[in-house]
Design a protein around this motif. Structure first.
Motif, PDB file in Angstrom:
ATOM      1  N   THR A  11      34.720 -25.244  12.981  1.00 12.85           N
ATOM      2  CA  THR A  11      34.433 -24.512  13.977  1.00 12.85           C
ATOM      3  C   THR A  11      35.589 -23.892  14.548  1.00 12.85           C
ATOM      4  O   THR A  11      36.866 -24.083  14.148  1.00 12.85           O
ATOM      5  CB  THR A  11      34.056 -25.581  15.279  1.00 12.85           C
ATOM      6  OG1 THR A  11      35.419 -26.169  15.695  1.00 12.85           O
ATOM      7  CG2 THR A  11      33.136 -26.634  14.798  1.00 12.85           C
ATOM      8  N   GLY A  12      35.625 -22.723  15.540  1.00 19.94           N
ATOM      9  CA  GLY A  12      36.710 -21.944  15.913  1.00 19.94           C
ATOM     10  C   GLY A  12      37.257 -21.046  14.853  1.00 19.94           C
ATOM     11  O   GLY A  12      38.212 -20.751  14.945  1.00 19.94           O
ATOM     12  N   ALA A  13      36.194 -20.693  14.010  1.00 13.27           N
ATOM     13  CA  ALA A  13      36.631 -20.032  12.746  1.00 13.27           C
ATOM     14  C   ALA A  13      36.856 -18.595  13.208  1.00 13.27           C
ATOM     15  O   ALA A  13      37.368 -17.672  12.130  1.00 13.27           O
ATOM     16  CB  ALA A  13      35.556 -20.147  11.811  1.00 13.27           C
ATOM     17  N   SER A  14      36.520 -18.098  14.424  1.00 25.08           N
ATOM     18  CA  SER A  14      36.977 -16.433  14.585  1.00 25.08           C
ATOM     19  C   SER A  14      38.145 -16.233  14.963  1.00 25.08           C
ATOM     20  O   SER A  14      38.413 -14.974  15.296  1.00 25.08           O
ATOM     21  CB  SER A  14      35.722 -16.370  15.844  1.00 25.08           C
ATOM     22  OG  SER A  14      36.130 -16.963  16.982  1.00 25.08           O
ATOM     23  N   ALA A  22      39.583 -21.533   7.183  1.00 29.06           N
ATOM     24  CA  ALA A  22      38.638 -20.780   6.506  1.00 29.06           C
ATOM     25  C   ALA A  22      39.261 -19.943   5.263  1.00 29.06           C
ATOM     26  O   ALA A  22      38.669 -20.330   4.164  1.00 29.06           O
ATOM     27  CB  ALA A  22      37.777 -20.101   7.408  1.00 29.06           C
ATOM     28  N   ARG A  23      40.284 -19.155   5.629  1.00 30.60           N
ATOM     29  CA  ARG A  23      40.856 -18.662   4.393  1.00 30.60           C
ATOM     30  C   ARG A  23      41.428 -19.505   3.434  1.00 30.60           C
ATOM     31  O   ARG A  23      41.292 -19.205   2.345  1.00 30.60           O
ATOM     32  CB  ARG A  23      41.914 -17.422   4.993  1.00 30.60           C
ATOM     33  CG  ARG A  23      41.406 -16.460   5.846  1.00 30.60           C
ATOM     34  CD  ARG A  23      42.258 -15.256   6.147  1.00 30.60           C
ATOM     35  NE  ARG A  23      41.852 -13.943   6.616  1.00 30.60           N
ATOM     36  CZ  ARG A  23      41.607 -13.928   7.971  1.00 30.60           C
ATOM     37  NH1 ARG A  23      42.306 -14.883   8.844  1.00 30.60           N
ATOM     38  NH2 ARG A  23      41.169 -13.116   8.370  1.00 30.60           N
ATOM     39  N   HIS A  43      31.048 -13.042  10.877  1.00 29.05           N
ATOM     40  CA  HIS A  43      30.597 -12.062   9.785  1.00 29.05           C
ATOM     41  C   HIS A  43      31.539 -11.399   9.153  1.00 29.05           C
ATOM     42  O   HIS A  43      31.524 -11.195   7.876  1.00 29.05           O
ATOM     43  CB  HIS A  43      29.284 -11.013  10.274  1.00 29.05           C
ATOM     44  CG  HIS A  43      28.221 -11.971  10.629  1.00 29.05           C
ATOM     45  ND1 HIS A  43      27.354 -12.356   9.747  1.00 29.05           N
ATOM     46  CD2 HIS A  43      27.340 -12.332  11.946  1.00 29.05           C
ATOM     47  CE1 HIS A  43      26.197 -13.141  10.229  1.00 29.05           C
ATOM     48  NE2 HIS A  43      26.328 -12.756  11.550  1.00 29.05           N
ATOM     49  N   ALA A  44      32.563 -10.949   9.719  1.00 29.46           N
ATOM     50  CA  ALA A  44      33.634 -10.163   9.117  1.00 29.46           C
ATOM     51  C   ALA A  44      34.598 -11.048   8.248  1.00 29.46           C
ATOM     52  O   ALA A  44      34.912 -10.429   7.211  1.00 29.46           O
ATOM     53  CB  ALA A  44      34.573  -9.478  10.181  1.00 29.46           C
ATOM     54  N   LEU A  45      34.821 -12.188   8.585  1.00 27.54           N
ATOM     55  CA  LEU A  45      35.513 -12.902   8.012  1.00 27.54           C
ATOM     56  C   LEU A  45      34.504 -13.322   6.814  1.00 27.54           C
ATOM     57  O   LEU A  45      35.155 -13.609   5.354  1.00 27.54           O
ATOM     58  CB  LEU A  45      35.789 -14.340   8.685  1.00 27.54           C
ATOM     59  CG  LEU A  45      36.766 -15.304   8.008  1.00 27.54           C
ATOM     60  CD1 LEU A  45      37.869 -14.781   7.502  1.00 27.54           C
ATOM     61  CD2 LEU A  45      36.931 -16.455   9.143  1.00 27.54           C
ATOM     62  N   ALA A  46      33.306 -13.706   6.853  1.00 26.53           N
ATOM     63  CA  ALA A  46      32.495 -14.070   5.644  1.00 26.53           C
ATOM     64  C   ALA A  46      32.475 -12.902   4.604  1.00 26.53           C
ATOM     65  O   ALA A  46      32.508 -13.324   3.617  1.00 26.53           O
ATOM     66  CB  ALA A  46      30.853 -14.283   6.180  1.00 26.53           C
ATOM     67  N   GLU A  58      27.768 -19.383   5.502  1.00 22.41           N
ATOM     68  CA  GLU A  58      26.537 -19.456   6.500  1.00 22.41           C
ATOM     69  C   GLU A  58      27.400 -19.073   7.718  1.00 22.41           C
ATOM     70  O   GLU A  58      28.588 -19.637   8.072  1.00 22.41           O
ATOM     71  CB  GLU A  58      26.064 -20.868   6.533  1.00 22.41           C
ATOM     72  CG  GLU A  58      25.108 -20.906   5.539  1.00 22.41           C
ATOM     73  CD  GLU A  58      24.539 -22.570   5.556  1.00 22.41           C
ATOM     74  OE1 GLU A  58      24.674 -23.231   4.628  1.00 22.41           O
ATOM     75  OE2 GLU A  58      24.412 -22.936   6.766  1.00 22.41           O
ATOM     76  N   VAL A  59      26.752 -18.267   8.737  1.00 22.46           N
ATOM     77  CA  VAL A  59      27.439 -18.210  10.193  1.00 22.46           C
ATOM     78  C   VAL A  59      26.448 -18.939  11.067  1.00 22.46           C
ATOM     79  O   VAL A  59      25.302 -18.335  11.270  1.00 22.46           O
ATOM     80  CB  VAL A  59      27.773 -16.653  10.269  1.00 22.46           C
ATOM     81  CG1 VAL A  59      27.783 -16.560  11.967  1.00 22.46           C
ATOM     82  CG2 VAL A  59      28.539 -15.879   9.456  1.00 22.46           C
TER      83      VAL A  59
END
Ligand SMILES: NC(=O)c1ccc[n+]([C@@H]2O[C@H](COP(=O)([O-])OP(=O)(O)OC[C@H]3O[C@@H](n4cnc5c(N)ncnc54)[C@H](OP(=O)(O)O)[C@@H]3O)[C@@H](O)[C@H]2O)c1
Length: 250
Positions: A11-14, A22-23, A43-46, A58-59
Motif C-alpha cells: 500500500t502507498g506504492a504511488s 515495490a522497486r 500503472h507507470a510503476l507497473a 496488479e493495480v
C-alpha cells in the motif's frame, strides 16, 4: 501472476517509501499488487517494473479510508487461491498543527489510515499466512510514535498504536512461521540529505526487509534514529517530555 514467484502487496506504492518497497521487491523477484488512491502512478510503476524485471503486477486503486474500496483490498489479501507472501502497509498521512484547531474529521481519517487500515489488512492476510505456515508483514510506522510530540499528536498516537499492535501480533504468530515487523523511519525521502537528517527511502526499505527476514518485530532504520528511539525508550518520562518541549521551543 506466476504461482512459483513470491507475491507482495504494497500500500502507498504511488510514492516515496511504498514505491521504493515495490522497486526493491521487484529486483528480488516478487510479483506485486500495488495499492494507492491514484491509479496513474501505479500503472507507470507497473510498466517500469515489467520492463526492468519482468514483474507481473496488479493495480488496485483504492482509497483505504473508504470502507467499500478497502474491502476490495482485504478480499484480495484473504484470497487463498492467490496467496500474498508479503504485505507492506506503507500508505499513511501526516497533519501538523495545534490539535484543537485541526478539523476533527481529518484527524479521525488519519488514525483510520495510519492505524486501523494496517490492522484490518493484517487481519485479512493472516488467516492465509497461518494456514500456509509462512508469511511476512511489514507495517511502516514512524519513530514519531515513540515519544509524545506536540503539533503532530494524532500522527504520534496512531503510530504508537501501530508499533505496539504489530509487536503484539508478532508475538502471537511468530511460532507459526509468520513475522510481523513494525518499521520506524525518521525523516525519509527518495534522496538522502544528511545535512537535513533525511534518509533515502531505498535504505529504509533494505533495512526493513533485512529485519523482517531476521524475524525482528521492530526495525528502526539508521543509527541516528536508533539512538533517538533508545533514548525515548530508556530515559525517564519527565526527561523525554522536557527534551521534546525544548525541541519545539528552539
Ligand atoms: N517520509 C517520512 O519522513 C516518514 C517518516 C516516518 C514514517 N513515515 C511513514 O511511512 C509511510 C510512507 O511514507 P511516505 O513518505 O512514502 O509518504 P508519502 O510520500 O506521503 O506517500 C503516502 C502514500 O500513501 C498513499 N495514500 C495516502 N492516503 C491514502 C488513502 N486514503 N488510501 C490509499 N492510499 C493512500 C499515497 O498515495 P495516493 O496519494 O495515490 O493515495 C502515497 O502512495 C507513511 O505511513 C508515513 O507516515 C514517513
Amino acid at each position: 501472476m506466476d504461482m512459483d514467484r513470491p507475491a507482495a502487496l504494497v500500500t502507498g506504492a504511488s510514492a516515496s517509501i511504498g514505491a521504493a518497497f515495490a522497486r526493491e521487491l521487484a529486483t528480488r523477484g516478487h510479483d506485486l499488487v500495488l495499492v494507492a488512491r491514484r491509479a496513474e502512478p501505479l500503472h507507470a510503476l507497473a510498466a517500469e517494473l515489467k520492463d526492468r524485471h519482468g514483474t507481473a503486477t496488479e493495480v488496485l486503486a483504492a482509497d483505504l479510508t473508504d470502507r467499500a474500496q478497502a474491502t476490495a483490498v482485504e478480499e484480495r489479501l484473504a484470497d487463498a487461491g492467490r496467496p500474498i507472501d508479503l504485505l507492506v502497509n506503507s500508505a499513511g498521512a501526516l497533519s501538523t498543527g495545534l490539535f484543537p484547531k485541526l478539523p476533527i474529521e481529518d484527524e479521525v481519517r488519519q488514525v483510520e489510515l495510519n492505524a486501523i487500515v494496517p490492522m484490518r489488512l493484517t487481519h485479512s492476510v493472516l488467516s492465509v499466512m497461518l494456514d500456509r505456515g509462512k508469511g511476512s508483514i511489514i507495517n511502516v510506522s514512524s519513530i514519531a510514535g515513540v515519544a509524545p510530540t506536540p503539533f503532530s499528536a494524532t500522527y504520534c498516537g496512531g503510530y504508537s498504536f501501530l508499533t505496539t499492535f504489530s509487536q503484539s501480533v508478532d508475538l502471537e504468530v511468530c511460532r507459526y512461521g509468520v513475522t510481523v515487523t513494525a518499521v520506524l523511519p525518521g525523516f525519509t525521502a527518495a534522496e538522502a540529505d544528511p545535512a537535513r537528517r533525511i534518509q533515502a527511502a531505498d535504505r529504509v526499505v533494505r533495512e526493513a526487509l533485512a529485519a523482517n527476514a531476521a524475524g525482528r518485530a521492530v526495525c528502526v532504520p539508521g543509527l541516528r534514529n536508533k539512538r533517538a528511539a533508545a533514548f525515548a525508550r530508556l530515559a525517564p518520562r519527565r526527561l523525554v517530555r522536557f527534551v521534546m518541549r525544548a525541541a519545539q521551543d528552539s
